[in-house]
Design an enzyme around this catalytic site. Structure first.
Site, PDB file in Angstrom:
ATOM      1  N   THR A 146     -17.346 -40.473 -48.844  1.00  0.00           N
ATOM      2  CA  THR A 146     -17.157 -42.082 -48.554  1.00  0.00           C
ATOM      3  C   THR A 146     -17.389 -42.323 -46.829  1.00  0.00           C
ATOM      4  O   THR A 146     -17.481 -42.000 -46.483  1.00  0.00           O
ATOM      5  CB  THR A 146     -15.020 -42.292 -48.192  1.00  0.00           C
ATOM      6  OG1 THR A 146     -14.617 -43.729 -47.257  1.00  0.00           O
ATOM      7  CG2 THR A 146     -14.544 -40.922 -47.544  1.00  0.00           C
ATOM      8  N   GLU A 189     -21.206 -49.699 -55.424  1.00  0.00           N
ATOM      9  CA  GLU A 189     -20.061 -50.101 -55.679  1.00  0.00           C
ATOM     10  C   GLU A 189     -20.392 -51.045 -56.971  1.00  0.00           C
ATOM     11  O   GLU A 189     -21.090 -52.082 -56.876  1.00  0.00           O
ATOM     12  CB  GLU A 189     -19.695 -50.143 -55.443  1.00  0.00           C
ATOM     13  CG  GLU A 189     -18.450 -49.489 -54.455  1.00  0.00           C
ATOM     14  CD  GLU A 189     -17.698 -49.715 -53.598  1.00  0.00           C
ATOM     15  OE1 GLU A 189     -16.970 -50.794 -52.899  1.00  0.00           O
ATOM     16  OE2 GLU A 189     -16.938 -48.961 -52.728  1.00  0.00           O
ATOM     17  N   ASP A 213     -11.690 -46.221 -54.403  1.00  0.00           N
ATOM     18  CA  ASP A 213     -11.512 -47.590 -54.272  1.00  0.00           C
ATOM     19  C   ASP A 213     -10.171 -48.096 -54.478  1.00  0.00           C
ATOM     20  O   ASP A 213      -9.067 -47.775 -55.191  1.00  0.00           O
ATOM     21  CB  ASP A 213     -12.126 -48.132 -55.443  1.00  0.00           C
ATOM     22  CG  ASP A 213     -12.718 -49.937 -54.953  1.00  0.00           C
ATOM     23  OD1 ASP A 213     -13.398 -49.129 -54.085  1.00  0.00           O
ATOM     24  OD2 ASP A 213     -12.968 -50.948 -55.549  1.00  0.00           O
ATOM     25  N   PHE A 269      -5.972 -48.226 -40.740  1.00  0.00           N
ATOM     26  CA  PHE A 269      -7.307 -48.897 -40.210  1.00  0.00           C
ATOM     27  C   PHE A 269      -7.590 -50.121 -41.329  1.00  0.00           C
ATOM     28  O   PHE A 269      -6.425 -50.009 -42.579  1.00  0.00           O
ATOM     29  CB  PHE A 269      -8.259 -47.464 -40.987  1.00  0.00           C
ATOM     30  CG  PHE A 269      -8.169 -47.151 -42.403  1.00  0.00           C
ATOM     31  CD1 PHE A 269      -9.094 -47.751 -43.810  1.00  0.00           C
ATOM     32  CD2 PHE A 269      -7.545 -45.890 -42.598  1.00  0.00           C
ATOM     33  CE1 PHE A 269      -8.783 -47.060 -44.907  1.00  0.00           C
ATOM     34  CE2 PHE A 269      -7.363 -45.416 -43.735  1.00  0.00           C
ATOM     35  CZ  PHE A 269      -8.129 -46.416 -45.161  1.00  0.00           C
ATOM     36  N   GLY A 270      -8.600 -50.804 -40.812  1.00  0.00           N
ATOM     37  CA  GLY A 270      -8.465 -51.712 -42.465  1.00  0.00           C
ATOM     38  C   GLY A 270      -7.824 -52.673 -42.158  1.00  0.00           C
ATOM     39  O   GLY A 270      -7.423 -53.154 -40.928  1.00  0.00           O
ATOM     40  N   TYR A 271      -6.551 -53.022 -43.248  1.00  0.00           N
ATOM     41  CA  TYR A 271      -5.157 -54.034 -43.462  1.00  0.00           C
ATOM     42  C   TYR A 271      -3.875 -53.460 -42.945  1.00  0.00           C
ATOM     43  O   TYR A 271      -3.582 -54.069 -42.292  1.00  0.00           O
ATOM     44  CB  TYR A 271      -5.247 -54.380 -45.096  1.00  0.00           C
ATOM     45  CG  TYR A 271      -6.277 -55.693 -44.984  1.00  0.00           C
ATOM     46  CD1 TYR A 271      -6.500 -56.725 -45.179  1.00  0.00           C
ATOM     47  CD2 TYR A 271      -7.518 -54.546 -46.072  1.00  0.00           C
ATOM     48  CE1 TYR A 271      -8.091 -57.878 -45.338  1.00  0.00           C
ATOM     49  CE2 TYR A 271      -8.633 -55.417 -47.095  1.00  0.00           C
ATOM     50  CZ  TYR A 271      -8.545 -56.544 -46.198  1.00  0.00           C
ATOM     51  OH  TYR A 271      -9.903 -57.580 -46.666  1.00  0.00           O
ATOM     52  N   LYS A 331       2.950 -42.545 -43.213  1.00  0.00           N
ATOM     53  CA  LYS A 331       1.759 -43.217 -44.033  1.00  0.00           C
ATOM     54  C   LYS A 331       1.327 -42.528 -45.640  1.00  0.00           C
ATOM     55  O   LYS A 331       1.781 -43.623 -46.245  1.00  0.00           O
ATOM     56  CB  LYS A 331       0.795 -44.118 -43.563  1.00  0.00           C
ATOM     57  CG  LYS A 331      -0.264 -44.988 -44.165  1.00  0.00           C
ATOM     58  CD  LYS A 331      -1.922 -45.323 -43.503  1.00  0.00           C
ATOM     59  CE  LYS A 331      -1.928 -46.020 -45.442  1.00  0.00           C
ATOM     60  NZ  LYS A 331      -4.114 -46.330 -44.428  1.00  0.00           N
ATOM     61  N   HIS A 368      -0.351 -46.150 -50.867  1.00  0.00           N
ATOM     62  CA  HIS A 368      -0.866 -45.784 -52.527  1.00  0.00           C
ATOM     63  C   HIS A 368      -1.842 -44.793 -52.440  1.00  0.00           C
ATOM     64  O   HIS A 368      -2.019 -43.868 -53.588  1.00  0.00           O
ATOM     65  CB  HIS A 368      -1.837 -47.331 -52.208  1.00  0.00           C
ATOM     66  CG  HIS A 368      -2.385 -47.274 -50.846  1.00  0.00           C
ATOM     67  ND1 HIS A 368      -2.246 -47.539 -50.020  1.00  0.00           N
ATOM     68  CD2 HIS A 368      -4.315 -47.697 -51.141  1.00  0.00           C
ATOM     69  CE1 HIS A 368      -3.123 -47.462 -48.855  1.00  0.00           C
ATOM     70  NE2 HIS A 368      -4.173 -47.865 -49.763  1.00  0.00           N
TER      71      HIS A 368
HETATM   72  P1  ITT Z   1     -15.818 -46.646 -48.946  1.00  0.00           P
HETATM   73  O1  ITT Z   1     -15.783 -47.276 -49.883  1.00  0.00           O
HETATM   74  O2  ITT Z   1     -16.949 -45.824 -48.033  1.00  0.00           O
HETATM   75  O3  ITT Z   1     -14.986 -44.707 -49.172  1.00  0.00           O
HETATM   76  P2  ITT Z   1     -14.149 -48.595 -47.409  1.00  0.00           P
HETATM   77  O4  ITT Z   1     -13.595 -48.632 -46.243  1.00  0.00           O
HETATM   78  O5  ITT Z   1     -15.008 -49.716 -47.558  1.00  0.00           O
HETATM   79  O6  ITT Z   1     -14.833 -46.962 -47.887  1.00  0.00           O
HETATM   80  P3  ITT Z   1     -12.978 -49.031 -50.197  1.00  0.00           P
HETATM   81  O7  ITT Z   1     -14.137 -49.525 -50.105  1.00  0.00           O
HETATM   82  O8  ITT Z   1     -11.538 -48.533 -50.823  1.00  0.00           O
HETATM   83  O9  ITT Z   1     -13.332 -48.021 -48.466  1.00  0.00           O
HETATM   84  O10 ITT Z   1     -11.526 -50.249 -49.003  1.00  0.00           O
HETATM   85  C1  ITT Z   1     -11.421 -51.324 -50.002  1.00  0.00           C
HETATM   86  C2  ITT Z   1     -10.968 -52.732 -47.949  1.00  0.00           C
HETATM   87  O11 ITT Z   1      -9.551 -51.968 -48.166  1.00  0.00           O
HETATM   88  C3  ITT Z   1     -11.607 -52.301 -47.064  1.00  0.00           C
HETATM   89  O12 ITT Z   1     -11.275 -53.453 -46.396  1.00  0.00           O
HETATM   90  C4  ITT Z   1     -10.795 -51.342 -46.095  1.00  0.00           C
HETATM   91  O13 ITT Z   1     -10.787 -50.869 -44.697  1.00  0.00           O
HETATM   92  C5  ITT Z   1      -9.532 -51.111 -47.008  1.00  0.00           C
HETATM   93  N1  ITT Z   1      -8.516 -50.138 -47.307  1.00  0.00           N
HETATM   94  C6  ITT Z   1      -8.724 -49.095 -47.990  1.00  0.00           C
HETATM   95  N2  ITT Z   1      -7.592 -48.324 -47.665  1.00  0.00           N
HETATM   96  C7  ITT Z   1      -6.944 -48.582 -46.690  1.00  0.00           C
HETATM   97  C8  ITT Z   1      -5.552 -48.605 -46.157  1.00  0.00           C
HETATM   98  O14 ITT Z   1      -5.133 -47.378 -46.907  1.00  0.00           O
HETATM   99  N3  ITT Z   1      -5.165 -48.456 -45.134  1.00  0.00           N
HETATM  100  C9  ITT Z   1      -5.748 -50.323 -44.409  1.00  0.00           C
HETATM  101  N4  ITT Z   1      -7.238 -50.848 -45.356  1.00  0.00           N
HETATM  102  C10 ITT Z   1      -7.009 -50.130 -46.476  1.00  0.00           C
END
Ligand code: ITT
Length: 211
Positions: A6, A33, A62, A170-172, A191, A196
Site C-alpha cells: 500500500t 488498479e 481496497d 486519514f482520508g475521509y 477505530k 471496516h
Molecule cells: P493504497 O491503494 O495504496 O492502499 P489508498 O489510500 O489509495 O492506498 P484505497 O484505494 O483503498 O487506498 O482508498 C480509497 C479511498 O478511501 C482513499 O481516498 C482513502 O483515503 C479512503 N480510505 C480508505 N480507507 C479509509 C479509512 O479507513 N478511513 C478514511 N478514508 C479511507
C-alpha cells in the site's frame, strides 16, 4: 514476512494491531488498479499484481466510502474523488441531502502464490468475478487455469457524513461519524474496534493464524 502492499502507512498501523509483532511490514508499491464497480475485483486483481511484484505473501486492500443518498458514490472511486474534490467538498455535496447515511467498506485480498485447497473454505467466489473482470488473460479459472488464487475478506461500518472534525486517522475519517464520534476523533484502537478495515483484518488474522 507478510507484506501489506500500500502507499498508505495508516492502513499498516491498523493491521499491526491484529497480527503478531513484526509479522507484517509495509511494501510501498502503487500496483495498477483495475476499474470496477465493486471493491472485491479490484482487491483481488491488486493482490495478484502485488504478489508478482513482491514475490512473497501479500495483503492489499481496497476501501471506499459509500454515501446512501448518492447511490453509493464515491464507492470504488473514493481515492480519485478525494484527490480531485477533497473531503470538504464531499461533505458539502452530502450536506444538501436528506439522507446522509453512509458506510465504509473494505475488502482485503491475500495472495501467496498457492491455492487454498487446504483451507477450510475455498477461494472466494468474488475472486472468480475478479478474474473475469480483469479480462481474458485472467478470466474464468477454467479458461485461465494459471490465474493466481486470491482469498478475500470483507468489512463494513455504518455511519453518516458530518462536517469535518478530528485530527486522527486519514482520508475521509474527519467527515465520517459513527456512534457520535468521527473516525478522526477516535484513537487507533477505537477505530480498529469498529471500522471496516478492523472487521476485515479480524477475519483475516483468524484465518491466517491457521495457515
Ligand atoms: P493504497 O491503494 O495504496 O492502499 P489508498 O489510500 O489509495 O492506498 P484505497 O484505494 O483503498 O487506498 O482508498 C480509497 C479511498 O478511501 C482513499 O481516498 C482513502 O483515503 C479512503 N480510505 C480508505 N480507507 C479509509 C479509512 O479507513 N478511513 C478514511 N478514508 C479511507
Amino acid at each position: 514476512m507478510l507484506r501489506y502492499v500500500t502507499t498508505n502507512p495508516g492502513k499498516v498501523r491498523e493491521a499491526e494491531r491484529y497480527l503478531p509483532n513484526d509479522s507484517i511490514a509495509r511494501l510501498d508499491f502503487d500496483y495498477p488498479e483495475i476499474q470496477a464497480t465493486e471493491l472485491g475485483p479490484i482487491a483481488a486483481q491488486g493482490a495478484r499484481e502485488a504478489y508478482r511484484h513482491a514475490d512473497e505473501p501479500v495483503l492489499v486492500d481496497d476501501a471506499g466510502l459509500f454515501v446512501e443518498g448518492l447511490d453509493g458514490f464515491p464507492g470504488p472511486y473514493s481515492s480519485y474523488v478525494e484527490e480531485t474534490l477533497g473531503i470538504e467538498r464531499v461533505h458539502d455535496i452530502a450536506a444538501d441531502l436528506d439522507d446522509r447515511r453512509a458506510a465504509f467498506r473494505c475488502v482485503l485480498g491475500y495472495c501467496d502464490g498457492d491455492d487454498f485447497a487446504a483451507s477450510p473454505d475455498p477461494v472466494d467466489r468474488g475472486d472468480r468475478n475478479a478474474a473475469a473482470a480483469a479480462g481474458p488473460d485472467e478470466g474464468d479459472p477454467e479458461a485461465a487455469p494459471d490465474a493466481l488464487p486470491v482469498k478475500l475478506f470483507e468489512g463494513y461500518v455504518p455511519g453518516r457524513i458530518v462536517a469535518p472534525r478530528g485530527e486522527g486517522g486519514f482520508g475521509y475519517d474527519p467527515i465520517f461519524e459513527h456512534d457520535g464520534e468521527t473516525l478522526a476523533e477516535m484513537s487507533t484502537d477505537r477505530k480498529n474496534a469498529i471500522s471496516h478495515r478492523g472487521r476485515a483484518l479480524e477475519k483475516f488474522a483468524e484465518w491466517y493464524a491457521d495457515r
